[in-house]
Motif scaffolding. Structure first.
Motif, mmCIF file in Angstrom:
data_model
loop_
_atom_site.group_PDB
_atom_site.id
_atom_site.type_symbol
_atom_site.label_atom_id
_atom_site.label_comp_id
_atom_site.label_asym_id
_atom_site.label_seq_id
_atom_site.Cartn_x
_atom_site.Cartn_y
_atom_site.Cartn_z
ATOM 1 N N LYS A 133 0.953 -1.216 0.060
ATOM 2 C CA LYS A 133 0.039 0.042 -0.013
ATOM 3 C C LYS A 133 0.958 1.328 -0.054
ATOM 4 O O LYS A 133 0.468 2.247 -0.431
ATOM 5 N N LYS A 134 2.102 1.146 0.610
ATOM 6 C CA LYS A 134 2.985 2.281 0.690
ATOM 7 C C LYS A 134 3.597 2.400 -0.865
ATOM 8 O O LYS A 134 3.785 3.576 -1.018
ATOM 9 N N ARG A 135 3.641 1.575 -1.355
ATOM 10 C CA ARG A 135 4.390 1.704 -2.711
ATOM 11 C C ARG A 135 3.316 2.344 -3.889
ATOM 12 O O ARG A 135 3.628 2.878 -4.598
ATOM 13 N N LYS A 136 2.154 1.569 -3.725
ATOM 14 C CA LYS A 136 1.039 2.294 -4.534
ATOM 15 C C LYS A 136 0.697 3.617 -4.123
ATOM 16 O O LYS A 136 0.235 4.394 -5.033
ATOM 17 N N GLY A 137 0.448 4.120 -3.037
ATOM 18 C CA GLY A 137 0.088 5.348 -2.396
ATOM 19 C C GLY A 137 1.310 6.643 -2.414
ATOM 20 O O GLY A 137 1.998 6.903 -2.996
#
Length: 137
Positions: A133-137
């Motif tokens: 989720k960190k990579r996507k956001g």
């Protein structure tokens, strides 16, 4: 005489072309088979299955641990005899600590280890979800 050899040469050249085509197709089939085998091995590997279905794997390992612990405990636990009522003589009360059998201790250790493994799997899965989720956001 050259006219008599021309059909034979053309037939021979056609045979050579067909042999080459068959050889090429055989190599293509072998390459596709190897690729399919590698894809299937990758798709069905335990690591990939855990990566794609972490909650299901954790649940299965947890339930398996519980069932295995109960089966082992039922197989190796001492059989309990009903207490006989003695009316004629009273025995003095002595306290004896029930010592668990080595198998019961081992079964408990296995159950605890399975719970720790399930916890570690859950934490690893949560970390991977947070990172993704960190990579996507």
């Amino acid at each position: 005489m050259t006219t008599a050899n021309d059909p034979i040469k053309s037939i021979q050249s056609r045979i050579d072309e067909l042999e080459q085509t068959i050889s090429d197709r055989g190599e293509q089939i072998k390459a596709r088979t190897r690729q399919l085998k590698e894809d299937l091995q990758e798709e069905l590997s335990p690591v990939e299955m855990l990566r794609r279905h972490p909650l299901e794997a954790t649940g299965v390992s947890f339930v398996t641990g519980i069932v295995a612990g109960r089966v082992i405990r039922s197989l190796f636990s001492p059989k309990r005899q009903p207490a006989a009522v003695e009316t004629t003589q009273a025995r003095p009360q002595t306290f004896q600590a029930n010592q668990p059998s080595p198998i019961a201790v081992a079964a408990g250790a296995i159950g605890a280890e399975l719970l720790h493994t399930a916890k570690d799997l859950a934490i690893t899965w949560l970390k991977s979800q947070v990172e993704s989720k960190k990579r996507k956001g």
